[in-house]
Design a protein around this motif. Structure first.
Motif, PDB file in Angstrom:
ATOM      1  N   SER A  30       0.818  -1.217   0.000  1.00  0.00           N
ATOM      2  CA  SER A  30       0.000   0.000   0.000  1.00  0.00           C
ATOM      3  C   SER A  30       0.851   1.266   0.000  1.00  0.00           C
ATOM      4  O   SER A  30       0.407   2.306  -0.473  1.00  0.00           O
ATOM      5  CB  SER A  30      -0.957   0.003   1.190  1.00  0.00           C
ATOM      6  OG  SER A  30      -0.228  -0.007   2.405  1.00  0.00           O
ATOM      7  N   ASP A  33       1.320   2.595  -3.609  1.00  0.00           N
ATOM      8  CA  ASP A  33       0.204   3.156  -4.364  1.00  0.00           C
ATOM      9  C   ASP A  33       0.492   4.614  -4.691  1.00  0.00           C
ATOM     10  O   ASP A  33       1.001   5.366  -3.848  1.00  0.00           O
ATOM     11  CB  ASP A  33      -1.099   3.087  -3.562  1.00  0.00           C
ATOM     12  CG  ASP A  33      -1.631   1.674  -3.418  1.00  0.00           C
ATOM     13  OD1 ASP A  33      -1.099   0.764  -4.083  1.00  0.00           O
ATOM     14  OD2 ASP A  33      -2.568   1.481  -2.620  1.00  0.00           O
ATOM     15  N   ASP A  34       0.170   4.996  -5.903  1.00  0.00           N
ATOM     16  CA  ASP A  34       0.328   6.367  -6.406  1.00  0.00           C
ATOM     17  C   ASP A  34       1.785   6.803  -6.578  1.00  0.00           C
ATOM     18  O   ASP A  34       2.041   7.986  -6.798  1.00  0.00           O
ATOM     19  CB  ASP A  34      -0.422   7.376  -5.523  1.00  0.00           C
ATOM     20  CG  ASP A  34      -1.909   7.079  -5.452  1.00  0.00           C
ATOM     21  OD1 ASP A  34      -2.474   6.653  -6.481  1.00  0.00           O
ATOM     22  OD2 ASP A  34      -2.504   7.257  -4.370  1.00  0.00           O
ATOM     23  N   THR A  35       2.738   5.875  -6.482  1.00  0.00           N
ATOM     24  CA  THR A  35       4.133   6.222  -6.747  1.00  0.00           C
ATOM     25  C   THR A  35       4.273   6.530  -8.229  1.00  0.00           C
ATOM     26  O   THR A  35       3.810   5.789  -9.085  1.00  0.00           O
ATOM     27  CB  THR A  35       5.074   5.058  -6.362  1.00  0.00           C
ATOM     28  OG1 THR A  35       4.907   4.774  -4.977  1.00  0.00           O
ATOM     29  CG2 THR A  35       6.527   5.404  -6.633  1.00  0.00           C
ATOM     30  N   GLU A  47       1.322   6.437 -12.688  1.00  0.00           N
ATOM     31  CA  GLU A  47       1.648   6.031 -11.322  1.00  0.00           C
ATOM     32  C   GLU A  47       1.107   4.643 -11.049  1.00  0.00           C
ATOM     33  O   GLU A  47       0.248   4.130 -11.759  1.00  0.00           O
ATOM     34  CB  GLU A  47       1.152   7.033 -10.283  1.00  0.00           C
ATOM     35  CG  GLU A  47      -0.302   7.264 -10.252  1.00  0.00           C
ATOM     36  CD  GLU A  47      -0.699   8.604 -10.888  1.00  0.00           C
ATOM     37  OE1 GLU A  47      -1.895   8.755 -11.104  1.00  0.00           O
ATOM     38  OE2 GLU A  47       0.138   9.445 -11.202  1.00  0.00           O
ATOM     39  N   ILE A  48       1.640   4.057  -9.983  1.00  0.00           N
ATOM     40  CA  ILE A  48       1.247   2.706  -9.588  1.00  0.00           C
ATOM     41  C   ILE A  48      -0.155   2.757  -8.994  1.00  0.00           C
ATOM     42  O   ILE A  48      -0.438   3.546  -8.106  1.00  0.00           O
ATOM     43  CB  ILE A  48       2.241   2.117  -8.560  1.00  0.00           C
ATOM     44  CG1 ILE A  48       3.658   2.050  -9.138  1.00  0.00           C
ATOM     45  CG2 ILE A  48       1.761   0.747  -8.066  1.00  0.00           C
ATOM     46  CD1 ILE A  48       3.816   1.187 -10.359  1.00  0.00           C
ATOM     47  N   LYS A  49      -1.010   1.883  -9.502  1.00  0.00           N
ATOM     48  CA  LYS A  49      -2.399   1.801  -9.027  1.00  0.00           C
ATOM     49  C   LYS A  49      -2.583   0.616  -8.089  1.00  0.00           C
ATOM     50  O   LYS A  49      -3.290   0.711  -7.093  1.00  0.00           O
ATOM     51  CB  LYS A  49      -3.326   1.667 -10.250  1.00  0.00           C
ATOM     52  CG  LYS A  49      -4.774   1.536  -9.942  1.00  0.00           C
ATOM     53  CD  LYS A  49      -5.362   2.867  -9.620  1.00  0.00           C
ATOM     54  CE  LYS A  49      -6.882   2.755  -9.499  1.00  0.00           C
ATOM     55  NZ  LYS A  49      -7.433   3.892  -8.818  1.00  0.00           N
ATOM     56  N   GLU A  50      -1.973  -0.518  -8.436  1.00  0.00           N
ATOM     57  CA  GLU A  50      -2.121  -1.749  -7.650  1.00  0.00           C
ATOM     58  C   GLU A  50      -0.832  -2.555  -7.726  1.00  0.00           C
ATOM     59  O   GLU A  50      -0.067  -2.429  -8.687  1.00  0.00           O
ATOM     60  CB  GLU A  50      -3.247  -2.641  -8.212  1.00  0.00           C
ATOM     61  CG  GLU A  50      -4.616  -2.024  -8.249  1.00  0.00           C
ATOM     62  CD  GLU A  50      -5.295  -1.951  -6.896  1.00  0.00           C
ATOM     63  OE1 GLU A  50      -4.779  -2.551  -5.920  1.00  0.00           O
ATOM     64  OE2 GLU A  50      -6.341  -1.303  -6.809  1.00  0.00           O
ATOM     65  N   ALA A  63       3.052  -4.772 -11.240  1.00  0.00           N
ATOM     66  CA  ALA A  63       2.563  -3.497 -10.751  1.00  0.00           C
ATOM     67  C   ALA A  63       1.602  -3.017 -11.826  1.00  0.00           C
ATOM     68  O   ALA A  63       1.883  -3.149 -13.018  1.00  0.00           O
ATOM     69  CB  ALA A  63       3.702  -2.503 -10.575  1.00  0.00           C
ATOM     70  N   THR A  66      -1.240   3.160 -14.057  1.00  0.00           N
ATOM     71  CA  THR A  66      -2.335   3.901 -14.668  1.00  0.00           C
ATOM     72  C   THR A  66      -1.737   5.055 -15.458  1.00  0.00           C
ATOM     73  O   THR A  66      -0.842   5.758 -14.974  1.00  0.00           O
ATOM     74  CB  THR A  66      -3.360   4.385 -13.623  1.00  0.00           C
ATOM     75  OG1 THR A  66      -4.411   5.079 -14.280  1.00  0.00           O
ATOM     76  CG2 THR A  66      -2.757   5.272 -12.563  1.00  0.00           C
ATOM     77  N   LYS A 111     -10.354  -0.210 -16.199  1.00  0.00           N
ATOM     78  CA  LYS A 111     -10.683  -0.708 -14.860  1.00  0.00           C
ATOM     79  C   LYS A 111     -11.930  -1.571 -14.820  1.00  0.00           C
ATOM     80  O   LYS A 111     -12.133  -2.306 -13.868  1.00  0.00           O
ATOM     81  CB  LYS A 111     -10.781   0.450 -13.866  1.00  0.00           C
ATOM     82  CG  LYS A 111     -11.862   1.450 -14.167  1.00  0.00           C
ATOM     83  CD  LYS A 111     -11.799   2.611 -13.184  1.00  0.00           C
ATOM     84  CE  LYS A 111     -12.817   3.666 -13.546  1.00  0.00           C
ATOM     85  NZ  LYS A 111     -12.706   4.826 -12.689  1.00  0.00           N
TER      86      LYS A 111
END
Length: 143
Positions: A30, A33-35, A47-50, A63, A66, A111
């Motif tokens: 977690s 996320d958003d990195t 950025e990383i979503k999951e 990874a 998005t 998604k």
């Protein structure tokens, strides 16, 4: 500290690697996320979503990046093989050794319509696109 050219199939790590908490060798999914993710040409591509885990092996498989869109609408998702990423601890981002055009043109999904990531043909094609051996072929089991 792992080299970005390491023989393992995990994400490489570059930078000083010093920070608060347990990282960078072991981190909470977690916290990633958003990195932000940057292409080899320096362009921010998303950025990383999951973070996707192979539940049978316990390995990080992908990874999910998005790209595009605005406020989560109209964006494209891309499964990036975990071993294709390099964590830059100084810049607090991931780097991907492909140009931004190559990343933007990568096979993607939305998604509402995720691929079946356990499908060996789909997974092999994704790994081939990113120039990586599939994570499940690592005989050393170090990932």
């Amino acid at each position: 500290m792992a080299s970005p050219l390491s023989s393992t199939q995990g994400a490489g790590i570059v930078g000083s690697g010093v920070g608060d908490g347990p990282g960078p060798e072991v981190m909470a999914a977690s916290s990633l996320d958003d990195t932000k993710v940057y292409a080899s040409d320096g362009e921010r591509v998303g950025e990383i979503k999951e973070i996707m885990i192979d539940m049978q092996s316990g390995r990080v498989a992908y990874a999910v990046l998005t790209t595009g869109g605005f406020l989560g609408m109209g964006d494209t998702l891309h499964a990036i093989p975990w071993g294709a990423l390099v964590m830059d601890t100084d810049a607090k981002c991931f780097r991907l050794g492909l140009t931004s055009d190559r990343i933007k043109n990568a096979p993607g999904f939305n998604k509402e319509s995720w691929p079946r990531m356990a499908d060996p043909q789909w997974a092999a094609a994704v790994h081939q696109y990113y120039g990586r051996d599939p994570y499940w072929t690592n005989v050393g089991g170090t990932t």
